[in-house]
Design a protein around this motif. Structure first.
Motif, short mmCIF file in Angstrom:
data_model
loop_
_atom_site.label_atom_id
_atom_site.label_comp_id
_atom_site.label_asym_id
_atom_site.label_seq_id
_atom_site.Cartn_x
_atom_site.Cartn_y
_atom_site.Cartn_z
N LEU A 304 0.83 -1.21 0.00
CA LEU A 304 0.00 0.00 0.00
C LEU A 304 0.86 1.26 0.00
N PHE A 305 1.96 1.23 0.74
CA PHE A 305 2.86 2.38 0.78
C PHE A 305 3.48 2.65 -0.59
N LEU A 306 3.89 1.60 -1.28
CA LEU A 306 4.57 1.77 -2.57
C LEU A 306 3.63 2.17 -3.69
N GLU A 312 -5.85 -1.17 -8.56
CA GLU A 312 -5.62 -2.60 -8.38
C GLU A 312 -5.10 -2.92 -6.99
N VAL A 313 -4.33 -1.99 -6.44
CA VAL A 313 -3.78 -2.21 -5.10
C VAL A 313 -4.90 -2.25 -4.06
N HIS A 370 -9.47 -14.89 -6.63
CA HIS A 370 -9.90 -13.69 -7.36
C HIS A 370 -8.88 -12.55 -7.19
N ALA A 371 -8.27 -12.46 -6.02
CA ALA A 371 -7.20 -11.47 -5.84
C ALA A 371 -6.05 -11.77 -6.79
N TYR A 375 -4.11 -9.41 -9.67
CA TYR A 375 -2.65 -9.24 -9.74
C TYR A 375 -2.13 -9.55 -11.14
N LEU A 376 -2.61 -10.62 -11.74
CA LEU A 376 -2.14 -11.01 -13.07
C LEU A 376 -2.47 -9.94 -14.10
#
Length: 384
Positions: A304-306, A312-313, A370-371, A375-376
């Motif tokens: 989350l920081f990056l 998407e995050v 699903h997460a 990511y993909l």
């Protein structure tokens, strides 16, 4: 004398006939006894009749299988007892994830290509191409080192800059259409590692609940296999979020993936201790696996920081919070033995804590699937 002999012969014959009848009666009783013993032997028993190695939950009072032969144990998958739903909840989950793995291998890399290209004519027809061209021309001169654009057109960095030049109102639509044509899908092995860990956990659990009643030795082996499966599921669940979040930061990627792998191995080694399977350590077992899961908060916060601000995050983090909540609730139910502790004997067949724990584990793993798809897609489009 001859008459006396004949009389003795008749008495002897009668005696033999009587003995034969008694023998037949005795054999008949023995046959009935064996059949009756067979029926009684494979009947379900109550908790107080169990050997020590099968006593785990004193709030489940009946419907136990105890030290059955392997044939009867295997056939009991189709009968009703207090482990039936424990077996089937995770066996169905195993087949669910097997189907998802096959679907992912066959469809996910191509689903954007096949579906998106169908919308290309409509997009070009509806788009204001002159406005789009003007906005791109305004953006492109501000890009550093335009000369490198021709030399590095296939690099992730250049593709990302081109993607960022697109107007927000068309960015997603156009990116979904052209991305498969210019970007190779990112590596899938972390995602398949998670799917493999989920299938191993679910199948190991199902086999454990089916076979553990056979003997103390089989129970010991099956419980170790079950614990190893849980550790494998938790460890491999970290692989997609860690790898795809930190693939551009190798140090953190290796740090987080190495740490969770070592923690999983350590948990499996601890589970080999005989004392680990006793009912007194039930809460300790749940806490150990729960602690493994909670350690995932560190890479999630770092992610989350990056990447704060990228949709998407937030999507993946939402899925991961839901997954953690399902796993955590399952561990809590397992440790507290709710609801059977409130009404002992009422949930022997259906509804007891271990069955609820199984359902929550499958739900949590499916949420994580699903997460992984998010990511993909994110990394396929964005790259490094």
């Amino acid at each position: 004398m001859g008459g006396g002999d004949n009389s003795k012969d008749k008495d002897s014959i009668g005696l033999l006939e009587n003995d034969g009848g008694g023998e037949r009666e005795c054999c008949g009783k023995q046959g009935k006894g064996k059949r009756l013993w067979k029926k009684v032997k494979y009947q379900l028993v109550e908790y107080h009749s169990l050997p020590a190695f099968l006593r785990d939950n004193e709030y489940i009072l009946g419907h136990y299988r105890s030290e059955w032969p392997m044939k009867q144990v295997l056939l009991s998958i189709f009968t009703i007892h207090n482990e039936t739903l424990n077996v089937w909840t995770h066996l169905i989950g195993f087949f669910l994830f097997l189907a998802l793995t096959i679907y992912t291998a066959m469809q996910v890399p191509n689903v954007i290509d096949l579906n998106s290209l169908q919308h290309l004519p409509d997009f070009l027809k509806n788009a204001d191409l002159h406005k789009l061209q003007a906005e791109l021309l305004t953006c492109l001169p501000s890009m550093p080192d335009l000369q490198r654009l021709r030399d590095e057109i296939s690099s992730w960095h250049i593709k990302e800059l081109l993607y960022n030049c697109l107007p927000n109102n068309v960015k997603d639509d156009l990116a979904n259409i052209i991305a498969p044509l210019v970007i190779s899908p990112i590596t899938r092995w972390p995602f398949y590692a998670f799917l493999g860990g989920a299938m191993f956990c679910l199948l190991a659990s199902s086999v454990c609940h089916l076979l553990s009643c056979h003997s103390e030795r089989v129970s010991y082996i099956m419980l170790r296999l079950d614990y190893a499966g849980i550790a494998a599921l938790i460890s491999t669940s970290f692989y997609p979020p860690v790898y795809y979040s930190f693939m551009c930061y190798p140090f953190f990627c290796n740090l987080y993936m190495g740490s969770i792998t070592l923690l999983g191995i350590a948990t499996i080694l601890v589970s080999l201790l005989p004392v680990f399977q006793t009912p007194e350590f039930r809460t300790t077992r749940a806490s150990l696996f729960l602690g493994m899961g909670l350690s995932g908060a560190v890479p999630i916060l770092h992610k989350l920081f990056l990447f704060w601000g990228e949709p998407e995050v937030f999507y993946t983090t939402g899925y991961e919070i839901l997954m953690g909540a399902l796993y955590g609730l399952g561990a809590l139910v397992y440790a507290t033995r709710i609801p059977e502790r409130w009404m002992p004997g009422k949930f022997d067949i259906a509804g007891h804590s271990h069955q609820l724990f199984h359902v929550l584990v499958v739900a949590g793993a499916y949420t994580h699937y699903h997460a992984g798809l998010v990511y993909l897609r994110w990394r396929d489009l964005r790259g490094c």
